[in-house]
Write an enzyme that holds these catalytic residues in place. Structure first.
Site, PDB file in Angstrom:
ATOM      1  N   GLU A 189      -7.076   4.789   7.718  1.00 46.56           N
ATOM      2  CA  GLU A 189      -6.533   6.089   7.280  1.00 46.56           C
ATOM      3  C   GLU A 189      -7.828   6.979   6.509  1.00 46.56           C
ATOM      4  OE1 GLU A 189      -3.076   5.429   5.498  1.00 46.56           O
ATOM      5  OE2 GLU A 189      -2.085   5.014   7.309  1.00 46.56           O
ATOM      6  N   GLU A 229      -5.235  -4.373  10.832  1.00 51.34           N
ATOM      7  CA  GLU A 229      -4.133  -3.405  11.007  1.00 51.34           C
ATOM      8  C   GLU A 229      -4.400  -2.624  12.266  1.00 51.34           C
ATOM      9  OE1 GLU A 229      -2.332  -2.413   6.810  1.00 51.34           O
ATOM     10  OE2 GLU A 229      -4.070  -1.095   7.102  1.00 51.34           O
ATOM     11  N   HIS A 271      -9.645   1.120   4.829  1.00 55.91           N
ATOM     12  CA  HIS A 271      -8.364   1.471   5.440  1.00 55.91           C
ATOM     13  C   HIS A 271      -8.682   2.397   6.551  1.00 55.91           C
ATOM     14  CE1 HIS A 271      -4.298   2.558   6.593  1.00 55.91           C
ATOM     15  NE2 HIS A 271      -3.636   1.742   5.782  1.00 55.91           N
ATOM     16  N   LYS A 324       0.161   4.175  -0.125  1.00 62.38           N
ATOM     17  CA  LYS A 324      -0.414   5.423   0.232  1.00 62.38           C
ATOM     18  C   LYS A 324      -0.187   6.787  -0.705  1.00 62.38           C
ATOM     19  CE  LYS A 324      -0.228   3.286   4.804  1.00 62.38           C
ATOM     20  NZ  LYS A 324      -0.096   3.518   6.231  1.00 62.38           N
ATOM     21  N   ASN A 355       0.823  -1.144   0.161  1.00 63.17           N
ATOM     22  CA  ASN A 355       0.176   0.099  -0.026  1.00 63.17           C
ATOM     23  C   ASN A 355       0.961   1.236  -0.065  1.00 63.17           C
ATOM     24  OD1 ASN A 355      -1.840   2.280   0.460  1.00 63.17           O
ATOM     25  ND2 ASN A 355      -2.460   1.474   2.462  1.00 63.17           N
ATOM     26  N   GLY A 388       2.501   2.630  11.044  1.00 67.07           N
ATOM     27  CA  GLY A 388       3.508   3.758  10.668  1.00 67.07           C
ATOM     28  C   GLY A 388       4.292   4.242  12.094  1.00 67.07           C
ATOM     29  N   SER A 439       3.797  -1.605  10.612  1.00 63.19           N
ATOM     30  CA  SER A 439       5.231  -1.587  10.941  1.00 63.19           C
ATOM     31  C   SER A 439       5.656  -3.011  10.733  1.00 63.19           C
ATOM     32  CB  SER A 439       5.303  -1.030  12.348  1.00 63.19           C
ATOM     33  OG  SER A 439       4.996  -0.022  12.386  1.00 63.19           O
TER      34      SER A 439
HETATM   35  P1  13P Z   1       3.049   0.636   7.795  1.00 63.42           P
HETATM   36  O1  13P Z   1       3.378  -0.534   7.101  1.00 63.42           O
HETATM   37  O2  13P Z   1       3.782   1.901   7.274  1.00 63.42           O
HETATM   38  O3  13P Z   1       2.857   0.674   9.563  1.00 63.42           O
HETATM   39  O4  13P Z   1       1.632   0.811   7.166  1.00 63.42           O
HETATM   40  C1  13P Z   1       0.595  -0.213   7.329  1.00 63.42           C
HETATM   41  C2  13P Z   1      -0.475   0.127   6.589  1.00 63.42           C
HETATM   42  O5  13P Z   1      -1.501   0.838   6.971  1.00 63.42           O
HETATM   43  C3  13P Z   1      -0.802  -0.671   5.314  1.00 63.42           C
HETATM   44  O6  13P Z   1      -1.849  -0.291   4.889  1.00 63.42           O
END
Ligand code: 13P
Length: 255
Positions: A99, A169, A97, A11, A9, A175, A215
């Site tokens: 976010e 997640e 997601h 982003k 992903n 992150g 992460s």
């Molecule tokens: P990170 O791997 O940067 O923690 O993000 C995970 C994520 O949100 C994947 O969709």
């Protein structure tokens, strides 16, 4: 054997040119995948055609999108529909997601509509769930995640569920560099599989891949993927560097 998937992903990262370099490096360094392995690359919408061209001929590598709209078509300036994704050769779409739930106000009802439209348009769904830190601190994460799955997903038929991948997640791990322990990941994945079993029975529960995200990196991927109910990962930061993403793919192959 259950499908195993490592999905990138991206982003809102990388220019088209940077993404093109990354796809070349990933494809060039790809280890031999087992028959039940799939790698998905989900870039921003503007990069999808580039990714599709870059992975052409690689049967077990698929392009993905990070979202689709919850209406089929119409006056929704700036939005992209499930039908458009399908017409652009996209195979997978990430829905729900954290976010997007958090920053874009996506509700359970909207997510259920997105899932319906994605499936109706021949896309495979990667449905995200996961609790914030305060819920984990209260130890009510199992109920929280179960409610997300019931609201967004469990109205589907068992036949439709064959085209769904679940991604757990935990928001506190996204992150932050703070990964869930293998015990925390396995406990939640086993719980999710139990909810699948209760809703659909054993065949669906056994067949549905459940990915971990948050992460995940080459140094912890093998341990996480070694858990009985963890079937790969949804990768953010570590998917932006070829060496790191390839390291995570290797951990899947080695499972
Ligand atoms: P990170 O791997 O940067 O923690 O993000 C995970 C994520 O949100 C994947 O969709």
């Amino acid at each position: 054997m259950r499908r195993q998937i490592v999905a990138a992903n991206w982003k809102m990262n990388l220019t088209l040119q940077e993404g093109e370099v990354l796809v070349k490096e990933i494809c060039g360094g790809m280890p031999a995948l087992a028959p039940h392995n799939t790698v998905v690359i989900a870039p921003p919408f503007t990069h999808i055609a580039m990714v599709s061209a870059g992975i052409a001929g690689k049967e077990q590598v698929a392009s993905g999108a990070q979202n689709c709209h919850h209406e089929a078509a119409g006056a929704y300036t700036g939005e992209v529909s499930a039908a458009m994704l399908n017409s652009a050769g996209v195979a997978y779409v990430i829905i729900g997601h954290s976010e997007r739930r958090q920053y874009c106000g996506e509700t359970d009802a909207m997510l259920a509509e997105k899932v319906n439209l994605a499936l109706a348009n021949g896309l495979e769904v990667i449905f995200c769930c996961g609790e914030p830190l305060e819920v984990r601190d209260e130890q009510t994460q199992n109920q929280y995640v179960e409610a997300q799955l019931k609201a967004g997903l469990y109205h589907l038929t068992a036949e439709q569920m064959k085209h769904v991948v679940i991604a757990y997640e935990p928001i506190w791990a996204i992150g932050t560099g703070r990964t869930a322990s293998t015990e925390q990941a396995q406990d939640m994945h086993a719980h999710i599989r139990q909810t699948l079993n209760a809703a659909y029975g054993d065949a669906t529960a056994t067949a549905t891949p459940i990915l971990y995200g948050g992460s995940c990196k080459p140094s912890n991927a093998a341990e996480l993927f070694g858990c009985a109910d963890v079937d790969g990962g949804l990768i953010g930061g570590a998917s932006l560097k070829a060496a790191e993403f390839l390291g995570i793919i290797s951990a899947m192959v080695g499972k």
